[in-house]
Write a protein that holds these residues in place. Structure first.
Motif, PDB file in Angstrom:
ATOM      1  N   LEU A 138       0.676  -1.129   0.021  1.00  0.00           N
ATOM      2  CA  LEU A 138       0.033  -0.125  -0.026  1.00  0.00           C
ATOM      3  C   LEU A 138       0.812   1.297   0.032  1.00  0.00           C
ATOM      4  O   LEU A 138       0.364   2.441  -0.738  1.00  0.00           O
ATOM      5  CB  LEU A 138      -1.037  -0.201   1.229  1.00  0.00           C
ATOM      6  N   SER A 139       2.131   0.962   0.701  1.00  0.00           N
ATOM      7  CA  SER A 139       3.125   2.168   0.648  1.00  0.00           C
ATOM      8  C   SER A 139       3.434   2.592  -0.614  1.00  0.00           C
ATOM      9  O   SER A 139       3.633   3.786  -1.130  1.00  0.00           O
ATOM     10  CB  SER A 139       3.939   2.130   1.970  1.00  0.00           C
ATOM     11  N   ALA A 140       3.934   1.558  -1.288  1.00  0.00           N
ATOM     12  CA  ALA A 140       4.438   1.626  -2.369  1.00  0.00           C
ATOM     13  C   ALA A 140       3.252   2.159  -3.565  1.00  0.00           C
ATOM     14  O   ALA A 140       3.931   2.823  -4.496  1.00  0.00           O
ATOM     15  CB  ALA A 140       4.893   0.368  -3.138  1.00  0.00           C
ATOM     16  N   ILE A 141       2.127   1.671  -3.594  1.00  0.00           N
ATOM     17  CA  ILE A 141       1.158   2.346  -4.451  1.00  0.00           C
ATOM     18  C   ILE A 141       0.934   4.039  -4.077  1.00  0.00           C
ATOM     19  O   ILE A 141       0.855   4.888  -5.061  1.00  0.00           O
ATOM     20  CB  ILE A 141      -0.145   1.718  -3.985  1.00  0.00           C
ATOM     21  N   ARG A 142       0.997   4.148  -2.785  1.00  0.00           N
ATOM     22  CA  ARG A 142       0.893   5.763  -2.513  1.00  0.00           C
ATOM     23  C   ARG A 142       2.187   6.364  -2.831  1.00  0.00           C
ATOM     24  O   ARG A 142       1.998   7.637  -3.555  1.00  0.00           O
ATOM     25  CB  ARG A 142       0.982   5.748  -0.534  1.00  0.00           C
ATOM     26  N   THR A 143       3.315   5.954  -2.736  1.00  0.00           N
ATOM     27  CA  THR A 143       4.475   6.376  -3.400  1.00  0.00           C
ATOM     28  C   THR A 143       4.664   6.771  -5.035  1.00  0.00           C
ATOM     29  O   THR A 143       4.742   7.436  -5.561  1.00  0.00           O
ATOM     30  CB  THR A 143       5.562   5.787  -2.843  1.00  0.00           C
ATOM     31  N   TYR A 144       4.477   5.589  -5.536  1.00  0.00           N
ATOM     32  CA  TYR A 144       4.648   5.449  -7.103  1.00  0.00           C
ATOM     33  C   TYR A 144       3.353   5.810  -7.883  1.00  0.00           C
ATOM     34  O   TYR A 144       3.706   6.314  -9.031  1.00  0.00           O
ATOM     35  CB  TYR A 144       4.899   4.081  -7.393  1.00  0.00           C
ATOM     36  N   PRO A 146       1.116   3.939  -9.329  1.00  0.00           N
ATOM     37  CA  PRO A 146       0.801   3.029 -10.421  1.00  0.00           C
ATOM     38  C   PRO A 146      -0.451   2.946 -10.745  1.00  0.00           C
ATOM     39  O   PRO A 146      -1.333   3.170 -10.237  1.00  0.00           O
ATOM     40  CB  PRO A 146       1.563   1.678  -9.791  1.00  0.00           C
ATOM     41  N   ASP A 147      -0.307   2.475 -12.278  1.00  0.00           N
ATOM     42  CA  ASP A 147      -1.991   2.239 -12.833  1.00  0.00           C
ATOM     43  C   ASP A 147      -2.284   0.948 -12.605  1.00  0.00           C
ATOM     44  O   ASP A 147      -3.287   0.455 -12.419  1.00  0.00           O
ATOM     45  CB  ASP A 147      -1.429   2.388 -14.454  1.00  0.00           C
ATOM     46  N   ARG A 171      -9.830  -1.849  -2.129  1.00  0.00           N
ATOM     47  CA  ARG A 171     -10.448  -0.886  -0.956  1.00  0.00           C
ATOM     48  C   ARG A 171      -9.792   0.669  -0.771  1.00  0.00           C
ATOM     49  O   ARG A 171     -10.716   1.541  -0.719  1.00  0.00           O
ATOM     50  CB  ARG A 171     -10.312  -1.552   0.549  1.00  0.00           C
ATOM     51  N   PHE A 172      -8.583   0.836  -0.718  1.00  0.00           N
ATOM     52  CA  PHE A 172      -7.994   1.699  -0.685  1.00  0.00           C
ATOM     53  C   PHE A 172      -7.652   2.533  -1.893  1.00  0.00           C
ATOM     54  O   PHE A 172      -7.591   3.912  -2.009  1.00  0.00           O
ATOM     55  CB  PHE A 172      -6.686   1.814   0.174  1.00  0.00           C
ATOM     56  N   PHE A 173      -7.347   1.794  -2.915  1.00  0.00           N
ATOM     57  CA  PHE A 173      -7.041   2.413  -4.272  1.00  0.00           C
ATOM     58  C   PHE A 173      -7.954   1.850  -5.443  1.00  0.00           C
ATOM     59  O   PHE A 173      -7.357   0.931  -6.341  1.00  0.00           O
ATOM     60  CB  PHE A 173      -5.549   2.064  -4.526  1.00  0.00           C
ATOM     61  N   PRO A 174      -9.089   1.991  -5.447  1.00  0.00           N
ATOM     62  CA  PRO A 174      -9.931   1.387  -6.368  1.00  0.00           C
ATOM     63  C   PRO A 174      -9.711   1.557  -7.986  1.00  0.00           C
ATOM     64  O   PRO A 174      -9.948   0.721  -8.866  1.00  0.00           O
ATOM     65  CB  PRO A 174     -11.663   1.895  -5.927  1.00  0.00           C
ATOM     66  N   GLU A 175      -8.841   2.622  -8.009  1.00  0.00           N
ATOM     67  CA  GLU A 175      -8.592   3.110  -9.299  1.00  0.00           C
ATOM     68  C   GLU A 175      -7.323   2.240  -9.926  1.00  0.00           C
ATOM     69  O   GLU A 175      -7.064   2.378 -11.100  1.00  0.00           O
ATOM     70  CB  GLU A 175      -8.296   4.724  -9.553  1.00  0.00           C
ATOM     71  N   VAL A 176      -6.593   1.681  -9.084  1.00  0.00           N
ATOM     72  CA  VAL A 176      -5.344   0.850  -9.484  1.00  0.00           C
ATOM     73  C   VAL A 176      -5.779  -0.530  -9.891  1.00  0.00           C
ATOM     74  O   VAL A 176      -6.409  -1.194  -9.323  1.00  0.00           O
ATOM     75  CB  VAL A 176      -4.435   0.645  -8.255  1.00  0.00           C
TER      76      VAL A 176
END
Ligand code: B12
Length: 216
Positions: A138-144, A146-147, A171-176
């Motif tokens: 989740l931290s990597a998604i927040r930082t990068y 990504p698509d 749940r936290f990044f439905p767009e990913v």
């Protein structure tokens, strides 16, 4: 595929001759005798998947398997230099992918290989590691931002943690988008309860996916 050449490579591995195996593989790339894709798929992957230990002592087999994997890893790191040279000429498709194996999943060779393939298809791909806990993902998604996040899973025991991880991502990044790949998903039943966008199992799948999603 040149079977004699493959046997030569296997013999280096069987003899745990790391300098021999690494030099042999590197020369195939340096002298343009083989593409990186061919080397990975026809030589490196089978040399692990078909690994058979010819000694009875299980302890010996374990370190032999570990040593072989470490030789392949070294070749992959050298392969990355070839990826860097090639991607200078490849247009970036504007799509960012974070690649990893989830918590408890140590099999990472498929993830590393496919990160290189993604780069060669024009993706912006980052392999962040094996055995990656949910919070780090989740931290990597927040930082990068990504698509897509690509999870490579080998052992079906790790399907539960895969489900927990993908549930949290959605749940936290439905767009990913969630990409699944690896031996654990060869059985379609294993995917039933997991939230994902696409399953990719091969370089052909990856190429088709690239054509479909490249839009920027
Ligand atoms: C090397 C290896 C290990 C190494 C891994 C080291 C590392 N740094 O990766 C180590 C020693 C750590 C290991 C440990 C274990 N292993 Co192991 N291991 C293997 C072995 C020999 C090769 C795996 C490999 O690298 N294959 C080569 C890669 C390239 O293949 P691949 O992962 O399938 O990837 C290809 C495709 O699947 C695809 N792909 C994969 N991911 C992705 C992702 C995307 C996005 C895309 C597009 C494609 C894609 O592309 C790749 C190229 O075609 C296999 C044997 C086998 N038959 O596979 C056993 C194997 C996978 N291991 C197995 C087991 C049981 C274990 C252990 C439980 C052993 C133990 N008792 O401790 C532990 C589990 C560790 C853990 N918690 O994960 C079993 C799994 C059985 C099962 N239930 O499915 C196997 C099949 C051996 C066997 N025949 O029993 N192992």
């Amino acid at each position: 595929m040149n079977h004699e050449q493959f046997q030569t490579f296997l013999n280096y591995l069987k003899n745990e001759d790391k300098p021999g195996a690494v030099t042999f593989a590197t020369e195939l790339l340096d002298l343009h005798k083989m593409s990186l894709e061919e080397l990975y798929l026809n030589y490196l992957a089978p040399s692990l998947i078909l690994f058979e230990c010819d000694v009875e002592d299980e302890d010996v087999c374990i370190w032999k398997e570990h040593f072989r994997t470490s030789i392949i890893r070294t070749i992959l790191e050298i392969g990355y230099l070839h990826v860097l040279k090639r991607i200078e000429k490849i247009p970036n498709n504007g799509i960012k992918i974070v690649v990893l194996t989830p918590a408890f999943e140590y099999h990472e060779i498929g993830a590393i290989m496919n990160t290189h393939f993604m780069l060669l298809e024009g993706f912006d791909a980052y392999y962040i590691g094996a055995n990656t806990p949910k919070t780090e993902i989740l931290s990597a998604i927040r930082t990068y931002h990504p698509d897509y996040v690509a999870l490579s899973v080998t052992n079906p025991y790790n399907l539960v943690v895969t489900k927990q991880t993908t549930d949290e991502i959605k749940r936290f990044f439905p767009e990913v988008g969630v990409i699944l790949g690896g031996q654990a998903f060869k059985n379609p039943h294993n995917i039933e309860h997991i939230r994902y966008d696409v399953v990719l199992q091969s370089l052909d799948d990856l190429k088709a996916f690239s054509k479909k999603v490249a839009h920027k």
